[in-house]
Design a protein around this motif. Structure first.
Motif, PDB file in Angstrom:
ATOM      1  N   GLU A  13      -1.739 -52.405   6.918  1.00  0.00           N
ATOM      2  CA  GLU A  13      -0.594 -51.496   6.955  1.00  0.00           C
ATOM      3  C   GLU A  13      -0.772 -50.361   5.947  1.00  0.00           C
ATOM      4  O   GLU A  13      -0.376 -49.221   6.212  1.00  0.00           O
ATOM      5  CB  GLU A  13       0.712 -52.255   6.696  1.00  0.00           C
ATOM      6  N   VAL A  14      -1.376 -50.649   4.797  1.00  0.00           N
ATOM      7  CA  VAL A  14      -1.678 -49.591   3.816  1.00  0.00           C
ATOM      8  C   VAL A  14      -2.595 -48.565   4.485  1.00  0.00           C
ATOM      9  O   VAL A  14      -2.358 -47.359   4.411  1.00  0.00           O
ATOM     10  CB  VAL A  14      -2.340 -50.161   2.536  1.00  0.00           C
ATOM     11  N   VAL A  15      -3.639 -49.048   5.153  1.00  0.00           N
ATOM     12  CA  VAL A  15      -4.586 -48.162   5.840  1.00  0.00           C
ATOM     13  C   VAL A  15      -3.856 -47.312   6.877  1.00  0.00           C
ATOM     14  O   VAL A  15      -4.049 -46.100   6.943  1.00  0.00           O
ATOM     15  CB  VAL A  15      -5.718 -48.980   6.503  1.00  0.00           C
ATOM     16  N   ARG A  16      -3.009 -47.924   7.682  1.00  0.00           N
ATOM     17  CA  ARG A  16      -2.270 -47.195   8.711  1.00  0.00           C
ATOM     18  C   ARG A  16      -1.413 -46.091   8.101  1.00  0.00           C
ATOM     19  O   ARG A  16      -1.422 -44.950   8.551  1.00  0.00           O
ATOM     20  CB  ARG A  16      -1.393 -48.154   9.515  1.00  0.00           C
ATOM     21  N   GLN A  17      -0.680 -46.429   7.034  1.00  0.00           N
ATOM     22  CA  GLN A  17       0.200 -45.445   6.400  1.00  0.00           C
ATOM     23  C   GLN A  17      -0.590 -44.327   5.725  1.00  0.00           C
ATOM     24  O   GLN A  17      -0.195 -43.162   5.786  1.00  0.00           O
ATOM     25  CB  GLN A  17       1.110 -46.139   5.388  1.00  0.00           C
ATOM     26  N   VAL A  18      -1.703 -44.679   5.088  1.00  0.00           N
ATOM     27  CA  VAL A  18      -2.528 -43.668   4.420  1.00  0.00           C
ATOM     28  C   VAL A  18      -3.121 -42.714   5.454  1.00  0.00           C
ATOM     29  O   VAL A  18      -3.128 -41.499   5.261  1.00  0.00           O
ATOM     30  CB  VAL A  18      -3.626 -44.332   3.563  1.00  0.00           C
ATOM     31  N   LYS A  19      -3.622 -43.255   6.560  1.00  0.00           N
ATOM     32  CA  LYS A  19      -4.198 -42.404   7.604  1.00  0.00           C
ATOM     33  C   LYS A  19      -3.127 -41.548   8.277  1.00  0.00           C
ATOM     34  O   LYS A  19      -3.378 -40.396   8.619  1.00  0.00           O
ATOM     35  CB  LYS A  19      -4.929 -43.252   8.639  1.00  0.00           C
ATOM     36  N   ASN A  21       0.003 -40.585   6.964  1.00  0.00           N
ATOM     37  CA  ASN A  21       0.706 -39.655   6.071  1.00  0.00           C
ATOM     38  C   ASN A  21      -0.180 -38.977   5.035  1.00  0.00           C
ATOM     39  O   ASN A  21       0.255 -38.030   4.392  1.00  0.00           O
ATOM     40  CB  ASN A  21       1.827 -40.390   5.338  1.00  0.00           C
ATOM     41  N   GLY A  22      -1.382 -39.488   4.827  1.00  0.00           N
ATOM     42  CA  GLY A  22      -2.266 -38.962   3.802  1.00  0.00           C
ATOM     43  C   GLY A  22      -2.096 -39.717   2.490  1.00  0.00           C
ATOM     44  O   GLY A  22      -1.002 -40.189   2.178  1.00  0.00           O
ATOM     45  N   PRO A  23      -3.180 -39.854   1.739  1.00  0.00           N
ATOM     46  CA  PRO A  23      -3.137 -40.602   0.479  1.00  0.00           C
ATOM     47  C   PRO A  23      -2.163 -40.033  -0.548  1.00  0.00           C
ATOM     48  O   PRO A  23      -1.458 -40.778  -1.218  1.00  0.00           O
ATOM     49  CB  PRO A  23      -4.572 -40.533  -0.042  1.00  0.00           C
ATOM     50  N   THR A  24      -2.115 -38.721  -0.645  1.00  0.00           N
ATOM     51  CA  THR A  24      -1.246 -38.102  -1.653  1.00  0.00           C
ATOM     52  C   THR A  24       0.214 -38.422  -1.385  1.00  0.00           C
ATOM     53  O   THR A  24       0.956 -38.784  -2.303  1.00  0.00           O
ATOM     54  CB  THR A  24      -1.466 -36.580  -1.677  1.00  0.00           C
ATOM     55  N   LYS A  25       0.617 -38.319  -0.154  1.00  0.00           N
ATOM     56  CA  LYS A  25       2.013 -38.618   0.198  1.00  0.00           C
ATOM     57  C   LYS A  25       2.308 -40.108   0.030  1.00  0.00           C
ATOM     58  O   LYS A  25       3.398 -40.487  -0.395  1.00  0.00           O
ATOM     59  CB  LYS A  25       2.312 -38.173   1.623  1.00  0.00           C
ATOM     60  N   PHE A  26       1.326 -40.961   0.364  1.00  0.00           N
ATOM     61  CA  PHE A  26       1.523 -42.406   0.237  1.00  0.00           C
ATOM     62  C   PHE A  26       1.786 -42.806  -1.219  1.00  0.00           C
ATOM     63  O   PHE A  26       2.635 -43.635  -1.494  1.00  0.00           O
ATOM     64  CB  PHE A  26       0.294 -43.161   0.767  1.00  0.00           C
ATOM     65  N   LYS A  58      -8.768 -35.448   1.952  1.00  0.00           N
ATOM     66  CA  LYS A  58     -10.006 -35.717   2.690  1.00  0.00           C
ATOM     67  C   LYS A  58     -11.033 -36.412   1.790  1.00  0.00           C
ATOM     68  O   LYS A  58     -11.708 -37.354   2.215  1.00  0.00           O
ATOM     69  CB  LYS A  58     -10.573 -34.415   3.252  1.00  0.00           C
ATOM     70  N   GLN A  59     -11.139 -35.964   0.545  1.00  0.00           N
ATOM     71  CA  GLN A  59     -12.062 -36.584  -0.407  1.00  0.00           C
ATOM     72  C   GLN A  59     -11.633 -38.010  -0.730  1.00  0.00           C
ATOM     73  O   GLN A  59     -12.470 -38.910  -0.851  1.00  0.00           O
ATOM     74  CB  GLN A  59     -12.125 -35.765  -1.697  1.00  0.00           C
ATOM     75  N   ILE A  60     -10.337 -38.219  -0.833  1.00  0.00           N
ATOM     76  CA  ILE A  60      -9.814 -39.552  -1.143  1.00  0.00           C
ATOM     77  C   ILE A  60     -10.078 -40.502   0.021  1.00  0.00           C
ATOM     78  O   ILE A  60     -10.488 -41.649  -0.192  1.00  0.00           O
ATOM     79  CB  ILE A  60      -8.314 -39.494  -1.484  1.00  0.00           C
ATOM     80  N   LEU A  61      -9.882 -40.035   1.241  1.00  0.00           N
ATOM     81  CA  LEU A  61     -10.151 -40.866   2.411  1.00  0.00           C
ATOM     82  C   LEU A  61     -11.627 -41.259   2.474  1.00  0.00           C
ATOM     83  O   LEU A  61     -11.959 -42.409   2.783  1.00  0.00           O
ATOM     84  CB  LEU A  61      -9.725 -40.160   3.690  1.00  0.00           C
ATOM     85  N   THR A  62     -12.519 -40.336   2.162  1.00  0.00           N
ATOM     86  CA  THR A  62     -13.953 -40.639   2.121  1.00  0.00           C
ATOM     87  C   THR A  62     -14.240 -41.694   1.069  1.00  0.00           C
ATOM     88  O   THR A  62     -14.989 -42.646   1.307  1.00  0.00           O
ATOM     89  CB  THR A  62     -14.758 -39.357   1.830  1.00  0.00           C
ATOM     90  N   SER A  63     -13.617 -41.554  -0.074  1.00  0.00           N
ATOM     91  CA  SER A  63     -13.782 -42.514  -1.155  1.00  0.00           C
ATOM     92  C   SER A  63     -13.260 -43.900  -0.766  1.00  0.00           C
ATOM     93  O   SER A  63     -13.882 -44.923  -1.065  1.00  0.00           O
ATOM     94  CB  SER A  63     -13.055 -42.002  -2.402  1.00  0.00           C
ATOM     95  N   LEU A  64     -12.122 -43.930  -0.085  1.00  0.00           N
ATOM     96  CA  LEU A  64     -11.558 -45.205   0.367  1.00  0.00           C
ATOM     97  C   LEU A  64     -12.465 -45.881   1.394  1.00  0.00           C
ATOM     98  O   LEU A  64     -12.612 -47.110   1.382  1.00  0.00           O
ATOM     99  CB  LEU A  64     -10.160 -44.981   0.966  1.00  0.00           C
ATOM    100  N   CYS A  65     -13.081 -45.095   2.264  1.00  0.00           N
ATOM    101  CA  CYS A  65     -14.017 -45.654   3.253  1.00  0.00           C
ATOM    102  C   CYS A  65     -15.209 -46.311   2.569  1.00  0.00           C
ATOM    103  O   CYS A  65     -15.704 -47.341   3.027  1.00  0.00           O
ATOM    104  CB  CYS A  65     -14.507 -44.565   4.201  1.00  0.00           C
TER     105      CYS A  65
END
Length: 74
Positions: A13-19, A21-26, A58-65
């Motif tokens: 669910e964290v992954v779903r919300q981050v994808k 709304n974006g990490p910053t908003k989450f 975008k950089q944060i999402l890459t880092s999370l991956c």
């Protein structure tokens, strides 16, 4: 003045919300304490560190991956 608890959802669910709304908003909320799954809390901590270091979503999402491939690359 209240004490703001954040019940971190399960990792999927964290992954779903981050994808969605974006990490910053989450992470952009007033949190005094977190409660939840250990992996979810590690994700939250990682996002917070990345946001505070000035990285873009975008950089944060890459880092999370890279850090959580089981969840973010699925």
């Amino acid at each position: 003045m209240g004490f703001n608890k954040f019940f971190v959802p399960e990792p999927t669910e964290v992954v779903r919300q981050v994808k969605l709304n974006g990490p910053t908003k989450f992470i952009n909320r007033k949190i005094d304490a977190v409660i939840g799954n250990t992996t979810s809390i590690k994700m939250l901590d990682h996002i917070e560190l990345e946001v505070n270091s000035g990285k873009l979503d975008k950089q944060i999402l890459t880092s999370l991956c890279k850090k959580f491939p089981k969840y973010f690359n699925a």
